[in-house]
Design an enzyme around this catalytic site. Structure first.
Site, PDB file in Angstrom:
ATOM      1  CG  HIS A 102      -0.618   3.841   4.769  1.00 22.46           C
ATOM      2  ND1 HIS A 102      -1.186   3.519   5.975  1.00 22.46           N
ATOM      3  CD2 HIS A 102      -0.203   2.674   4.230  1.00 22.46           C
ATOM      4  CE1 HIS A 102      -1.107   2.215   6.182  1.00 22.46           C
ATOM      5  NE2 HIS A 102      -0.514   1.671   5.133  1.00 22.46           N
ATOM      6  CB  CYS A 110      -0.954  -0.004   1.179  1.00 19.03           C
ATOM      7  SG  CYS A 110      -0.257  -0.638   2.683  1.00 19.03           S
TER       8      CYS A 110
HETATM    9  C1  2RA Z   1       1.077  -2.032   6.668  1.00 20.44           C
HETATM   10  N1  2RA Z   1       1.621  -1.959   4.306  1.00 20.44           N
HETATM   11  O1  2RA Z   1       0.542  -0.934   6.536  1.00 20.44           O
HETATM   12  C2  2RA Z   1       1.498  -2.833   5.467  1.00 20.44           C
HETATM   13  C3  2RA Z   1       0.602  -3.991   5.210  1.00 20.44           C
HETATM   14  N2  2RA Z   1      -0.726  -3.655   5.031  1.00 20.44           N
HETATM   15  O2  2RA Z   1       1.279  -2.576   7.763  1.00 20.44           O
END
Ligand code: 2RA
Length: 329
Positions: A234, A126
């Site tokens: 994120h 991601c």
């Molecule tokens: C996380 N990218 O955010 C990794 C797995 N989803 O922990």
């Protein structure tokens, strides 16, 4: 068309169902697959109840495509079984991403490399997907020399247990701990596991996957991945050194004209990307675009995206859509 979703009861699996419904792919049969304890239970898809089936039963049904989000070990064991039966697997785990003969695909960047012989296709991590969505047009125009990335990652990336721990902490309740310490008042510089070189797997995914997707291993990359108590997506602070100079206006125009990218960049009116605004959307949001005056040809920017959508489920479904549109399945 028959499409299987393997890991359908997990957080990403559930979002895959939602995105499949939204994008209205030509699905005649949806085959929900989960572990033995969930076989026989039902999920809802397009308003209908569908029974969860076992891996073996799903393989026997010969789906055209199987979207996997069930962890690396399940994918390593079962993706080849689906592929051997003629199914094209799009896998969201890290199992196949760095495999030399597996494609690592963000459709807006490198789907053109796909062919009907690709029977296991890797969905990138991601934090990588949102990064390369913003970097690809800039790399093509100004050629990236070096990247320094700091991530501020949603707790949803860890999984449902961590989200439940966060909810319990905010509610003042005791419950199962995904982390050995409180997370609702914390920033954890620990995403995934540490390797011997002092970096976490998450940080090394950003390095290796970015070079593979941009098809340029001369790009120097270093990263620090941090977990923070938010659920919407994120965030990434990215410092980009280019081989060639640029203007901020060129950067904004390039990004604004990139499919799947939205520029939100007017600090005078508090306009910048935030997980709160990115949650539930598929675009990658870029802001705080500004020259790094400490070094030539260098730019700072802030990138935010919903890690369960474009960072996982939507990207996988877009790959499926591409395969269908190009008649590669
Ligand atoms: C996380 N990218 O955010 C990794 C797995 N989803 O922990």
């Amino acid at each position: 068309m028959k499409i299987a979703v393997v890991g359908v009861t997990g957080m990403v699996g559930q979002v895959m169902l939602k995105v499949l419904e939204e994008r209205n792919l030509d699905i005649t049969t949806l085959i929900p697959v989960a572990s033995a304890r969930s076989v026989g239970s039902e999920i809802t898809f397009k308003g209908k109840q569908v029974k969860v089936v076992s891996m073996d039963d799903a393989i026997a049904m010969k789906p055209a495509i199987a979207l996997f989000s069930a962890g690396g070990s399940v994918s390593l064991e079962h993706a080849p079984r689906f592929a051997a039966a003629g199914t094209t697997v799009i896998d969201n785990s890290s199992a196949w991403r760095m495999d030399a003969d597996k494609k690592l695909v963000v459709p807006e960047i490198n789907a053109a490399q796909l062919s009907s012989s690709d029977k296991i296709i890797a969905n990138p991590n991601c934090s990588t997907i949102q990064l390369v969505m913003a970097l690809a047009p800039l790399h093509e125009r100004f050629k990236i020399k070096r990247l320094v990335i700091s991530t501020y990652q949603s707790i949803t990336g860890t999984g449902v247990k961590a989200v439940q721990q966060l909810e319990n902490e905010f509610a003042g309740n005791q419950g199962e701990m995904a982390y050995p310490y409180q997370i609702h008042k914390n920033a954890l510089p620990h995403c995934d596991v540490f390797e011997e070189n002092g970096y976490t797997k998450e940080e090394l995914k950003l390095v290796r996957e970015t070079q593979k997707i941009l098809d340029d291993r001369t790009i120097a990359v270093t990263a620090t991945a941090v977990r923070i108590p938010v659920v919407g997506g994120h965030s990434e602070s990215v410092n980009v050194e280019f081989e060639n100079d640029f203007t901020e206006q060129e950067v904004r125009t390039l990004l604004a004209n990139t499919s799947g990218v939205t520029v939100q960049d007017n600090p005078d009116v508090n306009l910048y990307p935030m997980p709160l605004m990115a949650a539930g959307k598929d675009d990658v949001f870029v802001g705080r675009i500004r020259r790094d005056h400490s070094q030539e040809n260098t730019l700072n920017m802030w990138i935010v995206s919903d890690n369960l959508r474009k960072g996982a489920a939507t990207n996988a479904v877009q790959i499926a859509q591409y395969l269908i549109d190009k008649k590669l399945v």
